[in-house]
Design a protein around this motif. Structure first.
Motif, PDB file in Angstrom:
ATOM      1  N   LEU A 239       0.833  -1.204   0.000  1.00  0.00           N
ATOM      2  CA  LEU A 239       0.000   0.000   0.000  1.00  0.00           C
ATOM      3  C   LEU A 239       0.868   1.254   0.000  1.00  0.00           C
ATOM      4  CD1 LEU A 239      -2.546   1.737   0.398  1.00  0.00           C
ATOM      5  CD2 LEU A 239      -2.491   1.112   2.821  1.00  0.00           C
ATOM      6  N   LEU A 240       1.852   1.303   0.868  1.00  0.00           N
ATOM      7  CA  LEU A 240       2.708   2.484   0.952  1.00  0.00           C
ATOM      8  C   LEU A 240       3.587   2.627  -0.289  1.00  0.00           C
ATOM      9  CD1 LEU A 240       3.751   2.334   4.712  1.00  0.00           C
ATOM     10  CD2 LEU A 240       1.970   3.741   3.657  1.00  0.00           C
ATOM     11  N   GLU A 241       3.938   1.502  -0.900  1.00  0.00           N
ATOM     12  CA  GLU A 241       4.728   1.550  -2.128  1.00  0.00           C
ATOM     13  C   GLU A 241       3.964   2.285  -3.233  1.00  0.00           C
ATOM     14  OE1 GLU A 241       8.292   1.019  -3.866  1.00  0.00           O
ATOM     15  OE2 GLU A 241       7.827   0.020  -1.963  1.00  0.00           O
TER      16      GLU A 241
ATOM     17  N   LEU B   6      -6.340   1.441  -4.493  1.00  0.00           N
ATOM     18  CA  LEU B   6      -7.754   1.078  -4.420  1.00  0.00           C
ATOM     19  C   LEU B   6      -8.213   0.385  -5.694  1.00  0.00           C
ATOM     20  CD1 LEU B   6      -9.223   4.277  -2.707  1.00  0.00           C
ATOM     21  CD2 LEU B   6      -8.838   2.036  -1.647  1.00  0.00           C
ATOM     22  N   ARG B   7      -7.730   0.852  -6.856  1.00  0.00           N
ATOM     23  CA  ARG B   7      -8.119   0.191  -8.105  1.00  0.00           C
ATOM     24  C   ARG B   7      -7.619  -1.253  -8.140  1.00  0.00           C
ATOM     25  NH1 ARG B   7      -7.198   5.473 -10.177  1.00  0.00           N
ATOM     26  NH2 ARG B   7      -4.989   5.001 -10.591  1.00  0.00           N
TER      27      ARG B   7
ATOM     28  N   ARG C 127      -7.035  -8.170  -0.489  1.00  0.00           N
ATOM     29  CA  ARG C 127      -5.862  -7.343  -0.198  1.00  0.00           C
ATOM     30  C   ARG C 127      -6.245  -6.174   0.711  1.00  0.00           C
ATOM     31  NH1 ARG C 127      -1.817  -6.498  -5.244  1.00  0.00           N
ATOM     32  NH2 ARG C 127      -0.664  -5.571  -3.493  1.00  0.00           N
ATOM     33  N   ALA C 128      -7.401  -5.585   0.458  1.00  0.00           N
ATOM     34  CA  ALA C 128      -7.855  -4.489   1.318  1.00  0.00           C
ATOM     35  C   ALA C 128      -8.113  -4.985   2.732  1.00  0.00           C
ATOM     36  CB  ALA C 128      -9.113  -3.846   0.735  1.00  0.00           C
TER      37      ALA C 128
ATOM     38  N   ALA D  79      -6.561   6.430   5.207  1.00  0.00           N
ATOM     39  CA  ALA D  79      -6.452   5.353   4.220  1.00  0.00           C
ATOM     40  C   ALA D  79      -7.316   4.166   4.620  1.00  0.00           C
ATOM     41  CB  ALA D  79      -4.990   4.924   4.067  1.00  0.00           C
ATOM     42  N   ARG D  80      -7.318   3.845   5.906  1.00  0.00           N
ATOM     43  CA  ARG D  80      -8.125   2.727   6.391  1.00  0.00           C
ATOM     44  C   ARG D  80      -9.599   2.943   6.088  1.00  0.00           C
ATOM     45  NH1 ARG D  80     -11.357   0.561  10.014  1.00  0.00           N
ATOM     46  NH2 ARG D  80     -10.781  -1.376  11.108  1.00  0.00           N
ATOM     47  N   GLU D  81     -10.081   4.170   6.258  1.00  0.00           N
ATOM     48  CA  GLU D  81     -11.492   4.448   6.003  1.00  0.00           C
ATOM     49  C   GLU D  81     -11.818   4.266   4.524  1.00  0.00           C
ATOM     50  OE1 GLU D  81     -15.479   5.405   6.513  1.00  0.00           O
ATOM     51  OE2 GLU D  81     -13.918   4.693   7.899  1.00  0.00           O
ATOM     52  N   HIS D  82     -10.922   4.666   3.650  1.00  0.00           N
ATOM     53  CA  HIS D  82     -11.154   4.442   2.217  1.00  0.00           C
ATOM     54  C   HIS D  82     -11.177   2.946   1.901  1.00  0.00           C
ATOM     55  CE1 HIS D  82     -11.176   8.545   0.630  1.00  0.00           C
ATOM     56  NE2 HIS D  82     -10.185   8.834   1.457  1.00  0.00           N
ATOM     57  N   LEU D  83     -10.310   2.191   2.553  1.00  0.00           N
ATOM     58  CA  LEU D  83     -10.305   0.742   2.355  1.00  0.00           C
ATOM     59  C   LEU D  83     -11.599   0.120   2.864  1.00  0.00           C
ATOM     60  CD1 LEU D  83      -6.635   0.078   3.471  1.00  0.00           C
ATOM     61  CD2 LEU D  83      -7.517  -0.180   1.158  1.00  0.00           C
TER      62      LEU D  83
END
Length: 218
Positions: A17-19, A43-44, A52-53, A98-102
Motif C-alpha cells: 500500500l505504501l509503495e 484502491l483500483r 488485499r484491502a 487510508a483505512r477508512e477508504h479501504l
C-alpha cells in the motif's frame, strides 16, 4: 492484543500500500473525502482483489494498536516505505484516513472506477507476470546475459512454468486491449520494464503479438 496475522513479513500488504505512494511524491495527499493518486492506484488494484484491502486494514490496525514507534515493531517499520504526512498531521492520522477508504471499498468494490493504470507501481501490480517477463528478460540491464531479444525470449520460455507463460500471454492480450495508441503502449511497456526496441520494421504492438504467440505455443 493485536490481531493475529498470517505468516510472512508482518506488514507485507501495508508495505505494498505504501509503495503505491512512492510514484506520486512519497507524500500522503488523501483527504477523508478523496484519495490522492497513490491511494487511488492501490484502491483500483484492491477492488480487483478485495482480500488485499482486508489484509491491509488488519495490518494498519496491528501497527496502530502497537504504535509505529514501538520497539516491538521497529525493524518491521524500518522496512516500510517512508511516506511523509502533510504538515500538522501524523502518519497515524494518514493511515486512519487510508483505512477508512479501504473500509468503504470493502462495502462495495464496484464503486471504485476502473481506469488504465496511472503509475509504474500500478502497471506492475495490474500485470505482474508480464512485468516479471519484460523487466527480467527484455531490459537493457540484462543485455550482458542475453545475446539478443530472441535469445532472451527463448530463455524465458525455457525457464518459466507453463502456467506463468500462459499468464504472461493473457496479460499481453489484456495490455493490447487496454491501450489504443502507440504512445500509450510505449509508456505502459516502459513502466513494465521493457527497455529494448522491437526488431527493425516491426511495431511494438506487432512485436508483442509475436512474443505472445511464441510463449503460447512453447
Amino acid at each position: 492484543m493485536s490481531q493475529a496475522l498470517p505468516p510472512g513479513p508482518r506488514f507485507h500488504e501495508l508495505s505494498d500500500l505504501l509503495e503505491a505512494y512512492t510514484d506520486t511524491g512519497y507524500t500522503f495527499s488523501d483527504t477523508a473525502e478523496t484519495p490522492g493518486p497513490g491511494l487511488a492506484s492501490y484502491l483500483r488494484i484492491a477492488a480487483r482483489n478485495p482480500a488485499r484491502a482486508t489484509t491491509a486494514i488488519a495490518q494498519i490496525d496491528d501497527l496502530l494498536s502497537v504504535g509505529p514507534f514501538s520497539g516491538e515493531i521497529a525493524d518491521d517499520v524500518e522496512d516500510l516505505p517512508h511516506i511523509r504526512p502533510p504538515m500538522g498531521t501524523s502518519v497515524e492520522d494518514c493511515l486512519r484516513i487510508a483505512r477508512e477508504h479501504l473500509r468503504r471499498l470493502l462495502q462495495d468494490p464496484s464503486q471504485i472506477p476502473q481506469t488504465n493504470p496511472q503509475t509504474v507501481w500500478e502497471w506492475n501490480e495490474r500485470l505482474p507476470e508480464l512485468s516479471q517477463f519484460l523487466g527480467g528478460y527484455l531490459h537493457q540491464n540484462h543485455s550482458d546475459f542475453h545475446a539478443s531479444p530472441d535469445y532472451a525470449i527463448d530463455e524465458y520460455v525455457a525457464e518459466s512454468a507453463p502456467e506463468h507463460r500462459a499468464q504472461a500471454a493473457q496479460e499481453i492480450t489484456e495490455l493490447l486491449t487496454m491501450v489504443s495508441s502507440d504512445q500509450e503502449l510505449d509508456t505502459a511497456t516502459t513502466a513494465l520494464g521493457l527497455d529494448l526496441l522491437p526488431p527493425q520494421g516491426t511495431s511494438l504492438r506487432r512485436w508483442l503479438e509475436l512474443i505472445r504467440r511464441r510463449i503460447t505455443v512453447a
